[in-house]
Design an enzyme around this catalytic site. Structure first.
Site, PDB file in Angstrom:
ATOM      1  N   GLY A  86      24.794  83.626 -48.018  1.00 18.87           N
ATOM      2  CA  GLY A  86      23.560  82.926 -48.341  1.00 18.87           C
ATOM      3  C   GLY A  86      22.750  83.599 -49.424  1.00 18.87           C
ATOM      4  N   TRP A 108      21.116  81.180 -52.239  1.00 19.00           N
ATOM      5  CA  TRP A 108      20.071  80.404 -51.556  1.00 19.00           C
ATOM      6  C   TRP A 108      18.814  81.248 -51.367  1.00 19.00           C
ATOM      7  CZ3 TRP A 108      20.520  78.210 -45.932  1.00 19.00           C
ATOM      8  CH2 TRP A 108      19.961  76.928 -45.881  1.00 19.00           C
ATOM      9  N   HIS A 140      25.187  93.462 -53.404  1.00 17.36           N
ATOM     10  CA  HIS A 140      26.030  93.394 -52.210  1.00 17.36           C
ATOM     11  C   HIS A 140      26.297  94.795 -51.659  1.00 17.36           C
ATOM     12  CE1 HIS A 140      26.527  89.178 -52.623  1.00 17.36           C
ATOM     13  NE2 HIS A 140      27.310  89.219 -53.681  1.00 17.36           N
ATOM     14  N   SER A 154      34.527  81.391 -47.294  1.00 19.10           N
ATOM     15  CA  SER A 154      33.760  81.241 -48.528  1.00 19.10           C
ATOM     16  C   SER A 154      34.104  82.342 -49.523  1.00 19.10           C
ATOM     17  CB  SER A 154      32.263  81.265 -48.204  1.00 19.10           C
ATOM     18  OG  SER A 154      31.500  80.952 -49.339  1.00 19.10           O
TER      19      SER A 154
END
Length: 349
Positions: free
Chosen positions: A78, A81, A160, A190
């Site tokens: 996510g 987003w 990340h 994903s």
């Protein structure tokens, strides 16, 4: 877990070693974007491409600002987003500005350059005759820790990296960190599609092989469980907000209010409704500033795979996960959560 509070340019505190030769050969056969090999970092054995070796101290000694906002996730949890949400909340819901400038520029990816292997970069440059495209590729291959030093306005940074590899200055400066976790079943599917989409990763194997890499902590930014558990452990820090993707998906308006409160911003009900509409998955898919259109234009994204923003749903991995893999991921999850109070929400949207 302890966070290093070094803020004085000390040496990088963890070992960096190449994975064993046989594993490296196999990874290079399947991940075509990397040309040299993959390394493991520290006792947790974080996996990164070879460029991490030269960049590690620069990442670690990067000087955060007190008003920085970092969005940290394991990939495909996510991130995009959340970035769009955060940027708009902090910029007074300036939708026009958000649409006119790519999210990759408004919210730089801290460690992206280490995936731009010199030979892969050469290939991109050869494929693009347009000078502005070449300039874009040159810019994308520059370390964000260099580019960010010249930013004089509030900085928004995507990463990340797990908490243990973040710059310690984040915690001494009190910069805001929003960490988002997503269940491993949806993440691995994903992430598989992302590694096929990005030519800097260039994954060309099948899903079963990719799942094996993921479960065996051999995909970049792995190990997944250590990553998520570090985020969970950090949730009590005053400058950290921990969120589950599943809860974002179930109640986006409440998520927006929680994030706005964390960022010391006030939103009216009308503001929240407008942002909910802007962040609908269909709108995000069709928004060039969010869906990587600028990366696709220069060939960093593969034209023959699914788009950057996919389904955006919870429990949407039925097609790829066979019964055998579902059983494996359940066992893997139970094993890794033993002794931990971390639990993913089980509801769906």
């Amino acid at each position: 877990m302890e966070f290093n509070n070094n803020d004085n340019g000390d040496k990088f505190p963890y070992s960096i070693d190449f994975v064993d030769q046989l594993t490296n050969e196999k990874l290079l056969r399947d991940f075509h974007g990397e040309k040299t090999g993959f390394v493991r970092v520290g006792n947790d054995k974080w996996v990164f491409p070879s460029k991490y070796r030269d960049a590690a101290e620069h990442f670690y000694n990067f000087q955060a600002h007190p008003d920085d906002v970092w969005v940290a996730t394991y990939p495909r949890s996510g991130t995009t987003w959340t970035q769009e949400m955060v940027w708009l909340i902090c910029n007074n819901l300036d939708f026009q500005a958000a649409r006119s400038e790519p999210l990759t520029k408004r919210f730089p990816f801290f460690e992206f350059h280490m995936f731009m292997h010199d030979k892969t970069k050469e290939q991109f440059l050869e494929e693009n005759e347009n000078q502005s495209c070449k300039q874009f590729i040159e810019q994308a291959s520059r370390p964000a820790y260099e580019l960010l030093t010249s930013v004089t306005t509030r900085r928004f940074i995507k990463t990340h990296f797990p908490f243990s590899l973040l710059p310690p200055s984040i915690f001494t400066a009190g910069a805001k960190v929003i960490y988002v976790a997503r269940n491993p079943s949806d993440v691995v599917v994903s992430y598989y599609h992302l590694n096929r989409l990005y030519r800097t990763q260039g994954y060309q194997g099948d899903f079963k092989t990719f799942y094996d890499y993921f479960e065996n902590d051999l995909t970049p930014w792995s190990p997944y469980w250590t990553h998520v558990k570090q985020g969970w452990q950090a949730r009590s820090l005053p400058n950290v907000l921990f969120m589950f993707y599943e809860n974002m998906n179930k109640n986006l308006s409440e998520t927006i209010r929680v994030v706005a409160n964390f960022l010391d911003k006030n939103l009216s009900d009308e503001d929240v409704a407008r942002l909910v509409d802007h962040l609908s998955i269909e709108n995000c898919k069709n928004n060039p500033s969010m869906n990587g259109a600028e990366l696709k234009a220069v060939g960093i994204l593969n034209h023959n795979t699914q788009g950057f923003i996919r389904k955006g749903r919870v429990n949407s991995s039925e097609q790829e996960l066979t019964d055998e893999l579902k059983q494996r991921i359940r066992k893997w999850t139970l094993y890794n959560l033993e002794g931990s109070d971390l639990r993913f929400p089980t509801h769906s949207s």
